[in-house]
Design a protein around this motif. Structure first.
Motif, PDB file in Angstrom:
ATOM      1  N   THR A 246       1.223   0.846 -17.790  1.00 12.77           N
ATOM      2  CA  THR A 246       1.932   1.997 -17.238  1.00 12.77           C
ATOM      3  C   THR A 246       1.401   3.289 -17.840  1.00 12.77           C
ATOM      4  N   GLU A 247       1.137   3.271 -19.133  1.00 11.88           N
ATOM      5  CA  GLU A 247       0.584   4.454 -19.806  1.00 11.88           C
ATOM      6  C   GLU A 247      -0.817   4.784 -19.278  1.00 11.88           C
ATOM      7  N   LEU A 248      -1.641   3.758 -19.098  1.00 11.56           N
ATOM      8  CA  LEU A 248      -2.988   3.966 -18.576  1.00 11.56           C
ATOM      9  C   LEU A 248      -2.935   4.530 -17.150  1.00 11.56           C
ATOM     10  N   ALA A 249      -2.004   4.024 -16.345  1.00 17.06           N
ATOM     11  CA  ALA A 249      -1.857   4.521 -14.978  1.00 17.06           C
ATOM     12  C   ALA A 249      -1.375   5.972 -14.968  1.00 17.06           C
ATOM     13  N   ALA A 250      -0.467   6.305 -15.889  1.00 11.08           N
ATOM     14  CA  ALA A 250       0.086   7.661 -15.947  1.00 11.08           C
ATOM     15  C   ALA A 250      -0.985   8.697 -16.256  1.00 11.08           C
ATOM     16  N   ARG A 251      -1.969   8.315 -17.075  1.00  7.98           N
ATOM     17  CA  ARG A 251      -3.024   9.280 -17.401  1.00  7.98           C
ATOM     18  C   ARG A 251      -4.269   9.101 -16.537  1.00  7.98           C
ATOM     19  N   GLY A 252      -4.164   8.274 -15.504  1.00  8.03           N
ATOM     20  CA  GLY A 252      -5.250   8.145 -14.540  1.00  8.03           C
ATOM     21  C   GLY A 252      -6.419   7.299 -15.000  1.00  8.03           C
ATOM     22  N   ALA A 253      -6.263   6.568 -16.100  1.00 10.41           N
ATOM     23  CA  ALA A 253      -7.353   5.730 -16.602  1.00 10.41           C
ATOM     24  C   ALA A 253      -7.553   4.487 -15.743  1.00 10.41           C
ATOM     25  N   ILE A 254      -6.482   4.022 -15.099  1.00 22.12           N
ATOM     26  CA  ILE A 254      -6.582   2.909 -14.161  1.00 22.12           C
ATOM     27  C   ILE A 254      -5.813   3.271 -12.890  1.00 22.12           C
ATOM     28  N   LYS A 255      -6.297   2.763 -11.777  1.00 21.63           N
ATOM     29  CA  LYS A 255      -5.628   2.966 -10.492  1.00 21.63           C
ATOM     30  C   LYS A 255      -6.056   1.830  -9.575  1.00 21.63           C
ATOM     31  N   PRO A 256      -5.152   0.921  -9.244  1.00 23.82           N
ATOM     32  CA  PRO A 256      -5.526  -0.217  -8.420  1.00 23.82           C
ATOM     33  C   PRO A 256      -6.237   0.189  -7.139  1.00 23.82           C
ATOM     34  N   LEU A 257      -7.324  -0.520  -6.860  1.00 24.50           N
ATOM     35  CA  LEU A 257      -8.105  -0.262  -5.662  1.00 24.50           C
ATOM     36  C   LEU A 257      -7.466  -1.011  -4.494  1.00 24.50           C
ATOM     37  N   VAL A 258      -6.737  -0.289  -3.671  1.00 25.69           N
ATOM     38  CA  VAL A 258      -6.120  -0.881  -2.480  1.00 25.69           C
ATOM     39  C   VAL A 258      -7.016  -0.539  -1.296  1.00 25.69           C
ATOM     40  N   SER A 259      -7.758  -1.516  -0.833  1.00 23.95           N
ATOM     41  CA  SER A 259      -8.736  -1.262   0.230  1.00 23.95           C
ATOM     42  C   SER A 259      -8.117  -1.243   1.610  1.00 23.95           C
ATOM     43  N   GLU A 260      -7.013  -1.978   1.778  1.00 23.26           N
ATOM     44  CA  GLU A 260      -6.343  -2.034   3.082  1.00 23.26           C
ATOM     45  C   GLU A 260      -4.839  -2.125   2.888  1.00 23.26           C
ATOM     46  N   ARG A 261      -4.111  -1.528   3.812  1.00 20.39           N
ATOM     47  CA  ARG A 261      -2.658  -1.644   3.877  1.00 20.39           C
ATOM     48  C   ARG A 261      -2.322  -2.111   5.278  1.00 20.39           C
ATOM     49  N   VAL A 262      -1.739  -3.296   5.375  1.00 22.65           N
ATOM     50  CA  VAL A 262      -1.487  -3.886   6.685  1.00 22.65           C
ATOM     51  C   VAL A 262      -0.001  -4.166   6.843  1.00 22.65           C
ATOM     52  N   PRO A 263       0.499  -4.189   8.086  1.00 22.33           N
ATOM     53  CA  PRO A 263       1.915  -4.524   8.310  1.00 22.33           C
ATOM     54  C   PRO A 263       2.157  -6.016   8.110  1.00 22.33           C
ATOM     55  N   LEU A 264       3.416  -6.375   8.014  1.00 24.09           N
ATOM     56  CA  LEU A 264       3.799  -7.764   7.777  1.00 24.09           C
ATOM     57  C   LEU A 264       3.201  -8.702   8.823  1.00 24.09           C
ATOM     58  N   ALA A 265       3.102  -8.245  10.058  1.00 21.97           N
ATOM     59  CA  ALA A 265       2.594  -9.091  11.139  1.00 21.97           C
ATOM     60  C   ALA A 265       1.152  -9.530  10.923  1.00 21.97           C
ATOM     61  N   GLU A 266       0.415  -8.833  10.051  1.00 26.03           N
ATOM     62  CA  GLU A 266      -1.000  -9.152   9.826  1.00 26.03           C
ATOM     63  C   GLU A 266      -1.244  -9.871   8.491  1.00 26.03           C
TER      64      GLU A 266
ATOM     65  N   ALA B 105      -9.291 -15.263   1.270  1.00 22.01           N
ATOM     66  CA  ALA B 105      -9.752 -16.637   1.076  1.00 22.01           C
ATOM     67  C   ALA B 105     -11.237 -16.774   1.375  1.00 22.01           C
ATOM     68  N   ASP B 106     -11.714 -16.026   2.358  1.00 22.46           N
ATOM     69  CA  ASP B 106     -13.116 -16.099   2.779  1.00 22.46           C
ATOM     70  C   ASP B 106     -14.037 -15.221   1.938  1.00 22.46           C
ATOM     71  N   GLY B 107     -13.468 -14.473   0.993  1.00 19.96           N
ATOM     72  CA  GLY B 107     -14.290 -13.604   0.158  1.00 19.96           C
ATOM     73  C   GLY B 107     -14.806 -12.375   0.871  1.00 19.96           C
ATOM     74  N   ARG B 108     -14.112 -11.925   1.907  1.00 18.02           N
ATOM     75  CA  ARG B 108     -14.579 -10.776   2.687  1.00 18.02           C
ATOM     76  C   ARG B 108     -13.882  -9.468   2.330  1.00 18.02           C
ATOM     77  N   SER B 109     -13.035  -9.495   1.300  1.00 21.19           N
ATOM     78  CA  SER B 109     -12.280  -8.298   0.940  1.00 21.19           C
ATOM     79  C   SER B 109     -12.856  -7.632  -0.302  1.00 21.19           C
ATOM     80  N   THR B 110     -12.528  -6.366  -0.462  1.00 24.06           N
ATOM     81  CA  THR B 110     -12.804  -5.657  -1.711  1.00 24.06           C
ATOM     82  C   THR B 110     -11.480  -5.136  -2.248  1.00 24.06           C
ATOM     83  N   GLY B 111     -11.377  -5.024  -3.559  1.00 24.62           N
ATOM     84  CA  GLY B 111     -10.119  -4.561  -4.126  1.00 24.62           C
ATOM     85  C   GLY B 111      -8.970  -5.436  -3.697  1.00 24.62           C
ATOM     86  N   ARG B 112      -7.870  -4.781  -3.366  1.00 28.23           N
ATOM     87  CA  ARG B 112      -6.665  -5.497  -2.948  1.00 28.23           C
ATOM     88  C   ARG B 112      -6.256  -5.138  -1.536  1.00 28.23           C
ATOM     89  N   ILE B 113      -5.696  -6.105  -0.824  1.00 34.53           N
ATOM     90  CA  ILE B 113      -5.057  -5.859   0.474  1.00 34.53           C
ATOM     91  C   ILE B 113      -3.560  -5.930   0.243  1.00 34.53           C
TER      92      ILE B 113
END
Length: 321
Positions: A276-296, A305-313
């Motif tokens: 939390t401290e690292l995030a507050a000072r900007g030292a870490i920030k999760p890489l969210v590559s995609e934001r999808v709705p529940l339906a997806e 599973a197929d290894g086609r993503s980067t960061g987090r979905i």
């Protein structure tokens, strides 16, 4: 409520079904959480396939980490209590294990801070004792687990080498701050890393892949180096030659982050405070590559599973008032 359920084991896109079901009822020590965002992890795919170390009864809802909201309005991080996982509008979690969501991160980023970054922190700091000035090599550096380790390594003052598969992932690894990026599809990993380190290799190697990646690690680990084994995304579990570890004088360290929740939960809380401290000072920030709705969600799990993503979905959920 809507929830994805798995009635039989198989590939996520084939066995995950979006259904209408009742809200789960909390048991002793549990709380009901409204899911704000659920992060997609490789273990979700393993759960669907029936290959994870935990096998919830069928049918179950996958989704092993979320940013949720308690009934009294607190924004929290949780690992849902299976079979009521996070790919749903509501999930269950152990009340004692809830962590406050960092204010510096939005819901999707906060959901992605939990397992991957806790694993990275425990692996690098608790197990490998990474020190400033050391060289850290991260396999699958553009993935969810790897990207967390890259950021944590840089925050610790290490020189970070990222190994990736493909030009797109190489670009992501450079943006994350890797000092050197090696594309295993276009370069000889062993020769490139040895050349960059003057033949010495890496002090700490972070391996969520296994298989060929581990074989490379054994050839690249430095004198008194440490290989941290955190997973087997390749599907191949290595069988290390202990005589090799003896001759080269290095350590092979296993990490099962989930054990700390039962063996030393106070250390999990301490880790979260550090993150939390690292995030507050900007030292870490999760890489969210995609934001999808529940339906997806099923397609998102299959992509990981197929290894086609980067960061987090991240799967985001909206619930009608």
């Amino acid at each position: 409520m809507q929830a994805w359920q798995v009635h039989e084991n198989g590939e996520p896109s084939e066995v995950m079904r979006l259904t209408e079901t009742g809200r789960p009822v909390p048991g002793d020590g549990q709380v009901l959480l409204r899911v704000r965002a659920a992060n997609v992890n490789f273990p979700d795919a393993l759960l669907c396939r029936g290959q994870y170390q935990v096998r919830p009864p069928l049918p179950f809802t996958p989704g092993v980490e979320i940013c949720g909201e308690t009934e009294d309005g607190r924004r929290v991080l949780a690992t849902p209590a299976l079979p009521y996982g996070g790919f749903a509008e509501y999930a269950l979690a152990d009340a004692a294990a809830l962590l406050p969501a960092p204010k510096a991160l939005d819901d999707a980023e906060a959901a992605a801070l939990h397992i991957g970054y806790q694993t990275g922190w425990f692996g690098l700091h608790r197990r490998a004792r990474l020190e400033a000035g050391e060289t850290l090599l991260v396999h699958a550096a553009a993935g969810g687990v790897g990207s967390a380790a890259v950021q944590l390594g840089k925050a610790a003052g290490a020189t970070v080498i990222g190994v990736v598969g493909g030009a797109e992932k190489a670009a992501v690894a450079r943006e994350l701050g890797c000092d050197l990026v090696v594309d295993r599809r276009a370069e000889d990993v062993i020769a490139t890393v040895k050349a960059a380190t003057g033949g010495r290799g890496a002090d700490v190697i972070y391996d969520p892949v296994g298989g060929e990646a581990y074989a490379q690690s054994a050839k690249l680990v430095a004198f008194e180096g440490r290989i941290v084994v955190v997973g087997f995304a390749s599907g191949t579990i290595p069988t290390p030659a202990l005589n090799h570890a003896l001759v080269k004088n290095y350590a092979v360290l296993g990490l099962h982050w989930g054990l700390y929740n039962t063996k030393n939960p106070k250390l999990v809380q301490h880790c979260h405070e550090q993150l939390t401290e690292l995030a507050a000072r900007g030292a870490i920030k999760p890489l969210v590559s995609e934001r999808v709705p529940l339906a997806e969600a099923a397609a998102a799990v299959q992509k990981v599973a197929d290894g086609r993503s980067t960061g987090r979905i991240a799967v985001t959920t909206e619930v009608a008032a």
